[in-house]
Structure formats: C-alpha cells, structure tokens
Design a protein around this motif. Structure first.
Motif, PDB file in Angstrom:
ATOM      1  N   VAL A 174       0.833  -1.207   0.000  1.00 46.10           N
ATOM      2  CA  VAL A 174       0.000   0.000   0.000  1.00 46.10           C
ATOM      3  C   VAL A 174       0.867   1.256   0.000  1.00 46.10           C
ATOM      4  O   VAL A 174       0.568   2.242  -0.694  1.00 46.10           O
ATOM      5  N   LEU A 175       1.964   1.238   0.767  1.00 44.63           N
ATOM      6  CA  LEU A 175       2.875   2.388   0.793  1.00 44.63           C
ATOM      7  C   LEU A 175       3.442   2.673  -0.595  1.00 44.63           C
ATOM      8  O   LEU A 175       3.597   3.835  -0.991  1.00 44.63           O
ATOM      9  N   SER A 176       3.756   1.625  -1.341  1.00 38.20           N
ATOM     10  CA  SER A 176       4.295   1.806  -2.687  1.00 38.20           C
ATOM     11  C   SER A 176       3.273   2.487  -3.594  1.00 38.20           C
ATOM     12  O   SER A 176       3.609   3.395  -4.363  1.00 38.20           O
ATOM     13  N   PHE A 177       2.016   2.075  -3.495  1.00 34.22           N
ATOM     14  CA  PHE A 177       0.978   2.672  -4.342  1.00 34.22           C
ATOM     15  C   PHE A 177       0.699   4.128  -3.943  1.00 34.22           C
ATOM     16  O   PHE A 177       0.495   4.991  -4.805  1.00 34.22           O
ATOM     17  N   LEU A 178       0.709   4.400  -2.634  1.00 34.31           N
ATOM     18  CA  LEU A 178       0.517   5.776  -2.176  1.00 34.31           C
ATOM     19  C   LEU A 178       1.649   6.673  -2.663  1.00 34.31           C
ATOM     20  O   LEU A 178       1.418   7.811  -3.100  1.00 34.31           O
ATOM     21  N   ALA A 179       2.873   6.166  -2.601  1.00 32.11           N
ATOM     22  CA  ALA A 179       4.022   6.952  -3.042  1.00 32.11           C
ATOM     23  C   ALA A 179       3.980   7.206  -4.540  1.00 32.11           C
ATOM     24  O   ALA A 179       4.394   8.275  -5.004  1.00 32.11           O
ATOM     25  N   ALA A 180       3.488   6.244  -5.319  1.00 33.83           N
ATOM     26  CA  ALA A 180       3.374   6.440  -6.770  1.00 33.83           C
ATOM     27  C   ALA A 180       2.428   7.592  -7.081  1.00 33.83           C
ATOM     28  O   ALA A 180       2.715   8.451  -7.935  1.00 33.83           O
ATOM     29  N   PHE A 181       1.308   7.646  -6.377  1.00 38.84           N
ATOM     30  CA  PHE A 181       0.364   8.752  -6.558  1.00 38.84           C
ATOM     31  C   PHE A 181       0.983  10.072  -6.101  1.00 38.84           C
ATOM     32  O   PHE A 181       0.856  11.105  -6.770  1.00 38.84           O
ATOM     33  N   GLY A 182       1.693  10.028  -4.971  1.00 32.50           N
ATOM     34  CA  GLY A 182       2.327  11.243  -4.462  1.00 32.50           C
ATOM     35  C   GLY A 182       3.373  11.795  -5.415  1.00 32.50           C
ATOM     36  O   GLY A 182       3.498  13.016  -5.576  1.00 32.50           O
ATOM     37  N   CYS A 183       4.136  10.911  -6.070  1.00 32.50           N
ATOM     38  CA  CYS A 183       5.150  11.371  -7.027  1.00 32.50           C
ATOM     39  C   CYS A 183       4.514  12.130  -8.186  1.00 32.50           C
ATOM     40  O   CYS A 183       5.040  13.154  -8.639  1.00 32.50           O
ATOM     41  N   LEU A 184       3.399  11.632  -8.697  1.00 32.30           N
ATOM     42  CA  LEU A 184       2.722  12.307  -9.807  1.00 32.30           C
ATOM     43  C   LEU A 184       2.189  13.672  -9.379  1.00 32.30           C
ATOM     44  O   LEU A 184       2.342  14.668 -10.096  1.00 32.30           O
ATOM     45  N   VAL A 185       1.568  13.726  -8.213  1.00 32.84           N
ATOM     46  CA  VAL A 185       0.995  14.990  -7.733  1.00 32.84           C
ATOM     47  C   VAL A 185       2.083  16.033  -7.509  1.00 32.84           C
ATOM     48  O   VAL A 185       1.938  17.202  -7.892  1.00 32.84           O
ATOM     49  N   MET A 186       3.211  15.609  -6.918  1.00 36.14           N
ATOM     50  CA  MET A 186       4.262  16.559  -6.600  1.00 36.14           C
ATOM     51  C   MET A 186       5.026  17.029  -7.837  1.00 36.14           C
ATOM     52  O   MET A 186       5.736  18.025  -7.788  1.00 36.14           O
ATOM     53  N   ALA A 187       4.879  16.308  -8.955  1.00 32.22           N
ATOM     54  CA  ALA A 187       5.556  16.727 -10.184  1.00 32.22           C
ATOM     55  C   ALA A 187       4.821  17.848 -10.901  1.00 32.22           C
ATOM     56  O   ALA A 187       5.423  18.567 -11.708  1.00 32.22           O
ATOM     57  N   ILE A 188       3.541  18.014 -10.618  1.00 33.86           N
ATOM     58  CA  ILE A 188       2.728  19.000 -11.361  1.00 33.86           C
ATOM     59  C   ILE A 188       3.269  20.422 -11.207  1.00 33.86           C
ATOM     60  O   ILE A 188       3.466  21.123 -12.206  1.00 33.86           O
ATOM     61  N   PRO A 189       3.515  20.912  -9.969  1.00 30.31           N
ATOM     62  CA  PRO A 189       4.041  22.287  -9.869  1.00 30.31           C
ATOM     63  C   PRO A 189       5.420  22.442 -10.511  1.00 30.31           C
ATOM     64  O   PRO A 189       5.734  23.503 -11.057  1.00 30.31           O
ATOM     65  N   ALA A 190       6.251  21.402 -10.478  1.00 28.95           N
ATOM     66  CA  ALA A 190       7.561  21.490 -11.117  1.00 28.95           C
ATOM     67  C   ALA A 190       7.425  21.618 -12.625  1.00 28.95           C
ATOM     68  O   ALA A 190       8.141  22.393 -13.273  1.00 28.95           O
ATOM     69  N   VAL A 191       6.485  20.868 -13.214  1.00 26.71           N
ATOM     70  CA  VAL A 191       6.229  20.973 -14.656  1.00 26.71           C
ATOM     71  C   VAL A 191       5.740  22.374 -15.002  1.00 26.71           C
ATOM     72  O   VAL A 191       6.176  22.980 -15.994  1.00 26.71           O
ATOM     73  N   LEU A 192       4.827  22.908 -14.187  1.00 27.06           N
ATOM     74  CA  LEU A 192       4.288  24.252 -14.443  1.00 27.06           C
ATOM     75  C   LEU A 192       5.383  25.315 -14.340  1.00 27.06           C
ATOM     76  O   LEU A 192       5.426  26.258 -15.139  1.00 27.06           O
ATOM     77  N   ILE A 193       6.286  25.166 -13.377  1.00 26.42           N
ATOM     78  CA  ILE A 193       7.367  26.149 -13.224  1.00 26.42           C
ATOM     79  C   ILE A 193       8.320  26.079 -14.412  1.00 26.42           C
ATOM     80  O   ILE A 193       8.794  27.112 -14.912  1.00 26.42           O
ATOM     81  N   GLY A 194       8.605  24.875 -14.898  1.00 27.40           N
ATOM     82  CA  GLY A 194       9.425  24.749 -16.098  1.00 27.40           C
ATOM     83  C   GLY A 194       8.764  25.392 -17.295  1.00 27.40           C
ATOM     84  O   GLY A 194       9.420  26.062 -18.111  1.00 27.40           O
TER      85      GLY A 194
END
Length: 578
Positions: free
Chosen positions: A272-292
């Motif tokens: 379950v931790l692995s699946f939660l982290a996979a979702f968290g990685c995608l969410v946290m990438a959004i602001p970085a993509v927008l800043i780029g």
C-alpha cells in the motif's frame, strides 16, 4: 544580485525546524526496542512505520531536489520539453511495479537490507560485488540532491554554490547521524509538506507576472523558444524508450526504497505504501512541470534577471529557484525558496542512510565481523554516514547537470542489480556462477557503450550512433536495456549450465570452488550465507544445521526456497515449520 537577509532568515528557520524534528525522532529511536537491536531499529525503524508516515517518507524518497529541479529543467530546456521529462511517470510506475511484485516477497521474509537475499542465495562474495553498484547509485543520487539544493540556496541569498552545498550536506548528515530511519522518516513528513505548500503557493504568482506569456500558447507555439511540450523525433524513439525503461525498472532495486518496504509493519502495508508513493510522485511533479513551462514562457529581458536568458547563461538547472526568485513577490519568493531549500534534503538523507546500512550489515557484519556487538555496528553506521555524506558532497561540487546525475544514478542499478534481483526472487536454480557471469557481462556491455556525461568514448558503436557538436559519440540504440537483458539471460544460462555439469558428474565436486552447487544442496549443511542474527548462529562458510537452533529461527529470516532442492528430512522439516 545583492545579499538577501530575508532569504537567509527563511532558510535558517526551515533548517532549524527540520533539525528539531530530526533530534526528536532520534530521541524516539532510543526509546524504541531493546538495547540489543539498536542497529536494526536505526535501519528499519523497529518495523512499525505506519501508513501516514510511511506514505510520506516513501514519496519523499523520490520527490527531492533532483526530482523537482530536474523535472523543471527538462521542461524548460528547448531540446527536451515535457516529452523528455520522464522521471514523474517513470518513477511512479517503478513504485507501482515494486508494490505489485517485489514488496511482498521482500517484507514477508523479514530481510533487513536489499542485499540480504543476494547474500543468502549467492554468498557473501556476491553480496560484496553487488554492494559496489548499489553504493555508486546511492551516491550519485545524493550528489544530485545536494547539487540541486546548493543551486537553490545560492539563488536565494547569493552565496557561492560550493559553500551552500557543503552547508546543506552537513545539515542532512547531522540529523541522519543521530536518528537513523526515524529521523529520516519524520523529517520527510515536514519536508514534503514544505515542498507542496511552497511550490503551489508560488505557481499562481509566477503565472500572473507581466513578463510571462500564457503557457497554453507557448506549449504548442514558438514564442521565446521552442514549445515546452517538446517532441520525440523518430530517430530518438529508441533512446527515449531506453531511458524510460532505465527509470522505470531501474527505480525498483534501491535500498532507499526497500528500506521503507522493510520498515513497514506488514507485507500488505508495504504494498500500500508503494501505491501511495506512486500517486504522491505524480501529484508533486505537477508544480515542477508548471514552473518549467513558466520559465519557457517568460521574456527574461522584462524581469530583473535581465539578458541573456537562463539557458544562455547555462543556468537551466536552476530554473526553478530562478522563477521563484524573479517572478514572484518578495514574501512569496522567500517563503517558497526557503521551504524548498529545506525540503529537497528529503532524498539525500535517505541515500546516505541506505549506503551506510548496507555497508554496516552486509559488508562489515556479515562478511567480516559476524560476532560484532550491536554497539559496534551502530558506530560503524555513524562513521560511514559521515564518509558517504562527504563523498556525495564531493561529487555534487563536480556536477554539471542535475538530470545527468539523475540518469547516472539509475544506470548501474538498472543494468546490474535489477536482473540479479529478478533471478534471486523469481528464478529458481540460479547460483553464484551465473550471478558473477551476468554481473560481468552487463558491466562490460555498459562500459563499452560509452557515457557522454563522463566523456567516456564507446568501444562498441551500435546502429544509429552519431557525433554531437562537442565531438562526443551518442548512441541511439537502446544498449542499456540490451546490457540489462544480457545480464539476466547470462545469469540464468550459466547457473543452469553449472548446475547440470556438477550434478551430472561431468565436473568433479572439488571444482565447485564457490560452493554454489554441490555444498548448497547437501543435506548435512545449511547454505553458507543463511543470514541469521549473530546471537543465534555464527555465520561461517558452511555452518552445520543443528536442531537445537530451530526454536530461535523464528526471530531470524530464512529463504525457505533455498531448501526446495533438498529431500525432506525430519531436521529440515522441523526447522522450516518453526
């Protein structure tokens, strides 16, 4: 740029908060478990990490300075764009695959580090060989984090990048030194919250700056540079796929990942931790993509940054702190930059702890000092935390691209460790001879393919190679994936060949100098590298099975599949049942 007192104050406040949490977590570690297993508490946190803290710390393992700054850099650079920012999708898929196939068998067998199953099946020599690429991977990763962190701080308060890297490394090493996994896990919670809040608060202000053109327009039309969505040419499709598989499959066999898996309270929690982290990685990438994207949509001559633009000044790797510094109001800029500068340590501390854990347990204890006391192991871990932290800092000072270090950190892990992990967990019958052959074949194919980031010229020129403007040879052929597959199939083929030659009598038992076939299937001896606690059985080359130890084996871990090839007997049956 002038020296920014406000920025310095912001960094000091966030650093003190992180350090306070780390010290509190260290105190919690001392009050967890008995004195006899302090080293294991430092490595896997007493195996009581819950879903909340576990989800945060596993997400923060990937979402650090390299992830945030590297993703923004890839989107901003005209020759790449979003199409080449593979890390968010690649690492999210690696966490999903890890949760589906690898987390459960690793956690259910009670291993302490990622190298335990290798030493259990292949012996301590092979464990030592696999420690080398694992260590290099962790060090490259930590160096990428420190490089990104130093670049961020240098933008905030306009100090030398080298000084900021050293200071940042000292802070991360300090709380890792005193608290182990508990300090890393609980500071990860604070750090991930800082990243989320700091970046998302800053994005709307940066987008509304007068010098920024609508990112929807610049995504598909050339305004100040090529569209930031990017594209993949037909000639580069194999390179793209090679890098994608490298990130996805090479993102699995990391001690930093398995340390979280092995610290969870159950195998199901680990998944379950692995699946939660996979979702968290995608969410946290959004602001970085927008800043780029914002960086690619900005007329920099209309800002205080001036001309030329960041990519012309070779500051593309600092695009995230540059956007926050020059396109946001002062109070938002300093809050966002201060939070991010403290938060991007969340991956570096994990890598330093992972490297020291593998060395202290798999190299020092299980290979050289089987009778070492728990206190001795703890001190070895503390010393190696300092040494590995210093090594990662030195590499960070020589880094030229965050994304370049990022790929390098997964390279050796993908080609050498991933196929070995597949074999040791899922392919019955593999042995030390196959593991060594696969290791060497993969390593040779990788080195002979060249590496532009290290200015290493190739010895094998695969179809589609070309020479760039810097006279470096670039391989379009997916030779990294070829090296990984070659390593895997070589391991299986050589293992079964060795097994056949010895079991059929073609080769005499005395030639089994690694004790990988004849001794392994002997009724009278346990596998030479069965990993047990030092207070139960002394790890010797061929430790004899003694029935009186069966009562205490429940507190150890034993790969029962290692006995599948032994005929059932009362001694072994009783041992396995217990």
């Amino acid at each position: 740029m002038a020296f920014h007192v406000e920025g310095l104050v912001a960094i000091v406040v966030f650093y003190l908060a992180i350090l306070a949490v780390g010290i509190w977590a260290a105190w919690k570690t001392k009050n967890t478990g008995s004195e006899g297993d302090r080293s294991e508490a430092i490595i896997v946190g007493g195996r009581d990490i819950g879903l909340l803290v576990g989800g945060f710390t596993m997400t923060a393992t990937w979402v650090g300075g390299g992830y945030i700054n590297g993703t923004a850099e890839a989107v901003y650079v005209p020759d790449y764009g979003l199409a080449w920012a593979q890390a968010p999708i690649g690492y999210s898929l690696s966490l999903i695959l890890g949760g589906l196939f690898f987390a459960k068998p690793m956690r259910s067998k009670g291993y302490v580090t990622m190298l335990d199953p290798f030493q259990q099946l292949y012996g301590k020599r092979m464990g030592g060989l696999l420690f080398i690429p694992a260590l290099m991977g962790e060090m490259f990763w930590a160096a990428a984090i420190f490089s990104a962190l130093g670049a961020t701080i240098s933008v905030i308060i306009d100090i030398n990048v080298n000084i900021s890297v050293i200071i940042s490394a000292l802070i991360a090493t300090m709380y890792t030194l005193v608290g182990g996994l508990y300090s890393v896990a609980y500071t990860d919670v604070v750090q991930l919250f800082c990243i989320f809040l700091g970046l998302w608060i800053s994005v709307p202000f940066a987008m509304s700056h007068p010098a920024v053109t609508d990112i929807g327009l610049t995504a598909v039309h050339q305004v100040y540079q090529a569209p930031w969505l990017g594209s993949i040419n037909s000639l580069d499709i194999y390179t793209w796929l090679d890098n994608f598989f490298l990130l996805t499959l090479g993102g699995i066999p990391w001690q930093a990942y398995f340390q979280r898996v092995l610290s969870s309270s159950s195998a199901t929690y680990a998944q379950v931790l692995s699946f939660l982290a996979a979702f968290g990685c995608l969410v946290m990438a959004i602001p970085a993509v927008l800043i780029g994207a914002i960086g690619a949509s900005t007329a920099w001559n209309q800002t205080d940054y001036g001309v030329p633009d960041p990519k012309s000044k070779k500051e593309a790797d600092m695009i995230l702190p540059i956007v926050l510094q020059y396109l946001c109001p002062v109070y938002i800029s300093f809050f966002g930059l201060g939070a991010v500068s403290a938060a991007v340590m969340s991956s570096a501390d994990s890598s330093i702890l992972s490297a020291s854990s593998m060395f202290a347990r798999n190299i020092y204890q299980l290979s050289f000092r089987q009778n070492a006391s728990d206190r001795e192991i703890v001190w070895v871990m503390r010393i190696t935390v300092l040494l590995f932290g210093a090594s990662a800092t030195a590499m960070a000072l020589l880094a030229s691209s965050v994304y370049g270090l990022w790929y390098l950190s997964s390279d050796l892990v993908y080609i050498i460790i991933f196929p070995q992990l597949l074999c040791v967990l899922f392919i019955k019958g593999t042995n030390t001879y196959g593991a060594i052959a696969g290791y060497l074949f993969g390593l040779v194919l990788r080195i002979t393919g060249g590496e532009p980031y290290l200015y290493l010229q190739p010895l094998i020129f695969y179809p589609g190679w070309y020479q760039d403007d810097n006279n470096l040879y670039i391989q379009r052929f997916p030779f990294k994936t070829l090296a990984m597959l070659t390593s895997f199939f070589t391991n299986v083929a050589v293992s079964y060949l060795a097994k056949y030659l010895f079991e059929s009598g073609t080769l005499p038992p005395k030639l089994d100098f690694l004790d990988a076939v004849v001794a392994r299937y002997s009724r009278e001896h346990m596998d030479k590298a069965t990993l047990v606690k030092s207070d139960n059985i002394v790890l010797n080359e061929l430790a004899p099975v003694n029935p009186r130890h069966s009562l205490t084996l429940s507190s150890t871990f034993t790969n029962k599949e290692a006995f599948n090839y032994v005929d059932s007997s009362p001694e072994l049956s009783n041992t396995e049942d217990n």
